[in-house]
Structure formats: structure tokens, C-alpha cells
Enzyme design. Structure first.
Site, PDB file in Angstrom:
ATOM      1  N   CYS A 128       0.808  -1.221   0.000  1.00  0.00           N
ATOM      2  CA  CYS A 128       0.000   0.000   0.000  1.00  0.00           C
ATOM      3  C   CYS A 128       0.838   1.266   0.000  1.00  0.00           C
ATOM      4  CB  CYS A 128      -0.996   0.006   1.166  1.00  0.00           C
ATOM      5  SG  CYS A 128      -0.294   0.218   2.816  1.00  0.00           S
TER       6      CYS A 128
ATOM      7  N   ASP B 154      -8.177   3.630  -3.491  1.00  0.00           N
ATOM      8  CA  ASP B 154      -7.279   2.726  -2.776  1.00  0.00           C
ATOM      9  C   ASP B 154      -6.812   1.623  -3.726  1.00  0.00           C
ATOM     10  OD1 ASP B 154      -5.863   1.246  -0.991  1.00  0.00           O
ATOM     11  OD2 ASP B 154      -7.415   1.188   0.555  1.00  0.00           O
TER      12      ASP B 154
ATOM     13  N   HIS C  47      -2.392   1.648   7.424  1.00  0.00           N
ATOM     14  CA  HIS C  47      -2.764   1.533   6.016  1.00  0.00           C
ATOM     15  C   HIS C  47      -2.866   2.924   5.415  1.00  0.00           C
ATOM     16  CE1 HIS C  47      -4.417   0.062   2.333  1.00  0.00           C
ATOM     17  NE2 HIS C  47      -5.591   0.653   2.513  1.00  0.00           N
TER      18      HIS C  47
END
Length: 252
Positions: free
Chosen positions: A70, A123, A108
Site C-alpha cells: 500500500c 485505494d 494503512h
């Protein structure tokens, strides 16, 4: 920028807006896999949001088509959207883990994009099952390929929730919608227990399809097809290796 756009199959010719963001997001998650196979080693070596080399990440994730985790994918997509003229910022969230508990708030990283006064979640670095197209920050139910999404307030946070076809609502992560900096991202959490509980050390790979997603967590494969979820454990090494090749395009 042209190399990036070509790598995800987009032209980037459309003006910044919802349709352009939708196309960029979906083609991104279909083209570049989520792959955290190097994350544990990177965290152990001291990697955090403040020292990610986005140029090196670009070579690995986009040029070599390996994808990434991420921090890498959000950092790269943030840079691309900014160059295309979007109003984009980093957001941080705590992942929903076993029993519905949430992990550390900075574990995250993803993006918030403001379009016509509304905040949309983008995302491209969530292992999943997640969303293929941006989700508006609103409690209104939003449909995508057989799944439903909504963002609801809860205990001072906003919680992104998902429901597969025939299933129940469950949280993906909670977040504070105020803009953050990539340097704040802390993937390991506050201690080793956080890291273990929320996936550091577990190899996860995933890639979106035209109407769903493949998520491989260890040897547990979840496939989503028009909202229908199926789970199987890949006992045989050959089956596991074949799925890894399918998700990564042979780049791993």
C-alpha cells in the site's frame, strides 16, 4: 507519467473528474497487483513512509509490473493523480482484523480525492477483497459489480464497510478524513503484536478482474465474481504457484 499511464492502459487525456478517476482506479487495480511479499523484510530494515523511494518503487511496481504494497502503490498513484490535476491527499486508516477490531490508525495508507465538493476514496493498494472503483465518503449504499459499499461514522472515525452478495456488512478499515503525509505511514504498528495481527509477515497477493478480485493470503484463495465469493485452500504447491503466476502475471 506516460510510462505509468501506458502501464495501466490509460491515456490520461480526460479532464480530472469522476469518470477519469474511475477509469484510472479500475485499470490500476486490474493491471498492477497488490504484493506484500517484500514488506516484512523492508519493515525489518527500517522502512516506513518517510523513506520510501518512489522512483525505485516505480521501476519495480510499474515498469517491471511487480505491483507492491500500500505504501508504494498509494505513493505512486498520489503522484500520478497530482500530475493529472486532481485534488488528492493521503489518508491513513486502521485495518479491520479478527473479531471486528481495528488496528493502528497509521497502518494503512490510501488516497482521498475531492471532486465537486465530495470526498472519494481511492485505494489501489488494499489487498482485499476491496473495491474496484472509487467510493464516495457517504453512508449511502454504493453498488459495484455485485458488492455494496458505504462509509459510516463510528466512534469519531469514518468506517468503510463492504457487503458481498448475500452476505453481511463488515468493516474494511476506519479512518480520519483529515489529510496526512506519506511520511506518517507506519506499517508495522506500535509493536510486534500489531504487526502479526494485521498481516505483516503474511504474504498477500491480489489483483482485480473485470468484475471481481483474486486474493491470495498465504494458501487461502478468495475469488470474487460479480459479488459471489468463493474460498479454497491451495494444498498443492503446484496449485499455489499457478495462482501466484495468475495474480502477478509471472512477475513475482
Amino acid at each position: 507519467m506516460e510510462t505509468y499511464l501506458s502501464g495501466i492502459g490509460c491515456s490520461g487525456s480526460a479532464a480530472p473528474g469522476r469518470e477519469a478517476l474511475r477509469e484510472l482506479h479500475k485499470k490500476h487495480v486490474m493491471s498492477l497487483p497488490y504484493d506484500n511479499s517484500r514488506l516484512s523484510e523492508q519493515v525489518a530494515a527500517g522502512m516506513n513512509g518517510g523513506n520510501i523511494d518512489l522512483d525505485a518503487a516505480f521501476d519495480e511496481a510499474v515498469v517491471a509490473r511487480r505491483g507492491g504494497h500500500c505504501g508504494e502503490l498509494a505513493g505512486l498513484f498520489h503522484r500520478l493523480l497530482g500530475e493529472l490535476g486532481f485534488d488528492v491527499s493521503f489518508l491513513m486508516g486502521g485495518l479491520c482484523g479478527p473479531g471486528g477490531t481495528f488496528g493502528p490508525d497509521l497502518a494503512h495508507v490510501f488516497l482521498g480525492v475531492r471532486i465537486d465538493g465530495e470526498l472519494w476514496l481511492a485505494d489501489v493498494g488494499f489487498a482485499g477483497p476491496g473495491f474496484l472503483e472509487p467510493v464516495r465518503v457517504s453512508p449511502e449504499v454504493q453498488e459495484q459489480y455485485g458488492c455494496q459499499y458505504r462509509v459510516v461514522p463510528q466512534g469519531g472515525y469514518q468506517v468503510l464497510e463492504r457487503r458481498a452478495r448475500g452476505g453481511d456488512w463488515h468493516g474494511l478499515y476506519r479512518f480520519d478524513p483529515r489529510p496526512r503525509e506519506l511520511a506518517e505511514w507506519n506499517p508495522g504498528g506500535d509493536d510486534a503484536d500489531d504487526a502479526e495481527q494485521f498481516g505483516i509477515g503474511t504474504v498477500i497477493r491480489s489483483r482485480a478482474t473485470e468484475n471481481g478480485q483474486w486474493v491470495l493470503l498465504g494458501r487461502r484463495l478468495t475469488t470474487v465474481d460479480n459479488g459471489e465469493e468463493r474460498i479454497r485452500v491451495l494444498v498443492k504447491a503446484a496449485d499455489h504457484d499457478e495462482v501466484v503466476r495468475e495474480i502477478t502475471g509471472g512477475a513475482a
